[in-house]
Design a protein around this motif. Sequence first.
Motif: not given
Lengths: 280, 332
Positions: A121, A124-125, A127-128, A158, A162, B73, B76-79, B82-83, B110
């Motif tokens: 997790h 991705p966080i 990256t945001g 993923e 990104a 993104v 990539a649904e998990q990303n 998270g993003v 997520q």
Amino acid sequence: MTQLNDHELALKSWQYRRDILRAIKHAGAGHTGGSLSCTDILNVLYNRTLNVSPDTFGSPTRDRYVQSKGHSVEALFVVLADQGFFPASDLDTLCGYQSHFVGHPTRKVPGIEQNTGALGHGLPICTGMAIGAKLDEADWHVFTLLGDGELAEGSNWEAAMAAAHYRLDNLTAIIDCNSLQITGRTRDVMSSEPLANKFDAFGWAVREVDGHDLAALEDALARPLAAGKPSAIIARTIKGKGVSFMEDVGRWHHGVPNDEEFAAAIEEIDAAMARLEAAA
Amino acid sequence: MSAPAPSMYSEAATALATDLGLSKGRANLEVFAAAVQDLAEADRDVLAVTSDSRGSGKLGPFGQALPRQIVEVGIAEQNLVGVAAGLASTGKIVFAVSPACFLATRALEQVKNDVAYSDNPVTLVGISAGVSYGALGSTHHSLHDFAALRAINNVEVCAPADNFEAEQAVRYAAAADRPVYLRFGKAPLYDLPSDAPVQPARARVLREGGDGAFLASGETVIHALLAAEHLAREHGVQCRVASLPSIKPLDTDEVATAAVTGAVVTVEEHMVTGGLGEACAASLLQAGLAPRLRIAGIPDEYTVTGSQADIFRHYGLSMEGLADTMRSILGH
């Protein structure tokens, strides 16, 4: 907070290791091996790299650190206590009834940016977060710590895709590469190697370092490795580092020392600190 | 050329809607896209995060007008989630947009951890929800999203029934300090006869009546309303009808009021497991109320193939089917 000199920084790692073992022994639970493998990384991050402190934690321009390998939270709690985010005595409640100091990071603990623990997790966080900083044209930096076993979670890749796509040179992922996970050798459970090639192929700038070499870590973490690319620091570490009978032994993944083991571990750590002092 | 998709409405239903003066609006998805673009033009911190879904989310114009404010993104649904959580933590007002079938299940952890548990107030937008993707089959049907997201602490679940509810829900979610899940379908919708605002835990009462009550959510509400009108005209039965855009939190006062009629039919474009109907049933029993109750929805089976209209008819979610269900519990 005054900057530690190199000698004091080296002593900090041992102090943290002692505090980690004490906290885990007191709680009767915890992830000993992984906390000891990332102790030096957290030491350098909080004492040399991150622009964050209890006073600046509310500032939107602070650097962000998210511990994706949340099960090594004991190391993070100990370092945050040392940084003054909360009294060290709070750690006496670790894993206790109604304590905020649960076995994984939660934002109820001062200094924790995001709730983590479920693996895959953090990247991705972050990256945001890094995209958010870019949108604001802000110059704060985002760091996350991943385990090499954790990289089996597909969500990491993923996000890796990104982060390179968005040219996030304000993002650094540190891989605490201790080569062990709960079931055994990472290479036997699910190979994540060759890690450098993988991150390189995903468009990241990569550097491999000895994850217990404080100077090498400080140098690698001090700045983005390349403009326009996220940075991957592959820190080669030893699970259980610092306690000879725990080093590179799988059962210490979440093993809690008994009284004799605890005494022996503290004795080793105290001896290491005495040697450091004598050499200074 | 294939034959045009059958209408969601029978000739009788269409005639009734016309007689009631209801007019056909747009798809809720289009209302969502326009509303979020409007918000984004006024505030550069408003962002849409998409997973190769800007086309199906009707966000093409948004992306062209405000390219800085759309974050893609890829598939990539998990990303995606998270993003979105990371962006929200930096103060952005984030709409995470993905087909409901993937958002609510593939990215569920997520949603649970990065958004809900971490208090990142992302608006989760499930597009082409329910059986909007009709003939594409069960992989693309979102019949579990109410159940899955109702079970996540700290997330509000909202299924707007018409363009007015959709517009209000988008603006509510953007301003909310907690995560909200919004569910939108693809079909053009009739405008409902109510100007009551959309609020958490508040139903919108569309019709009064003491013989029975329909409690409906999302795109089934119009069918429940038409069923009530049909029952009044053909059978002299007066039914209360309420739209419950907020599935969580639930308007337990309205559920209790509906129970006073003695006969309640809940209606949803969702499996009967874990959705609006079971939420109402739990609410009723905990209040000590036991009206005759039917949960109209999709049964626990692999959904039949067909258009959204076919599937509604097959499972009794059209005007005629809902009227029959109400008559069956009234003993008419």
